[in-house]
Motif scaffolding. Sequence first.
Motif: not given
Length: 293
Positions: A30, A32, A146, A148, A159, A197, A200, A204, A211
Amino acid sequence: MDKIELKALGKINLGLDILGRRDNGYHDVRMVMQTVFLYDRVILEKSRKPGIEIVTNLNYLPANENNIAYKAAKLLADEFRIRDGIRITLEKHIPVAAGMAGGSSNAAAVLHGMNRMYGLGLSEEGLKERGVKLGADVPYCIMRGTVLAEGIGEILTPLAPMPKCYILIAKPALSASTRIVYEKFDRLEDIRHPDIDGILAGIKSGNLRQTAAGMGNVLEQVMLPEYPVLQRIKEAMLKGGALNAMMTGSGPTMFGIFEKRSQAKTAMALIKKQNLAKQIYVTNVHRVLRRNL
């Protein structure tokens, strides 16, 4: 169109987490991912000389079928029965074997360039479907921005653009095998996972500090104890004003996130004074504005 020049952008991992290892040896991840304005120049030219020719400014890179840019050109040439000779010039600036996807970005640029030069009509999805045959990072390098990445890195979710900031990139004079780094990771017993998370949520909301606070790379638990210079680079970046600093990919490149260019320059001076890095750059993130996110 007989010639085309492209910028093959490097990438950093704002977060890299490993969730497990599959029976086939691949790892569920997982991550970014973020492209930055540190790039190689890739020039494609039609040639009267048959076949694919690779020219590069680095004499230790393969200039034959072992180069991923060559493989990208051959993939499309074979599929679309392109008979022209193709000359590919790679002017390399992205650190090599450094966790920044330089080779994958070159391959992505070749796919993009040949698609345009020969009017092949491939969509971004069509390019990504072909790119994954060359390497796991190639579809992301086609997509950019950007993103995921999940699964083994092939499930990509776009993203919102990362908040504007400055990036200090520093690669020390060492190299590490991705395979060996992952093998050592598999032997770890106590794993500290990054807050993906949190990253993310920060992206967002457009909150750079949030971040940066979530940033982390589980593979640092392998690399930093083995190579103390990486920890020293991280400490210099933080001392210079970085909101956070970490290793990208399986290393050994380190990067820091800064709100001001002057802070990045201060950290750069500290790293240079201590002679910690062989290649060091100040740059910024490549922001891709996407619709319907």
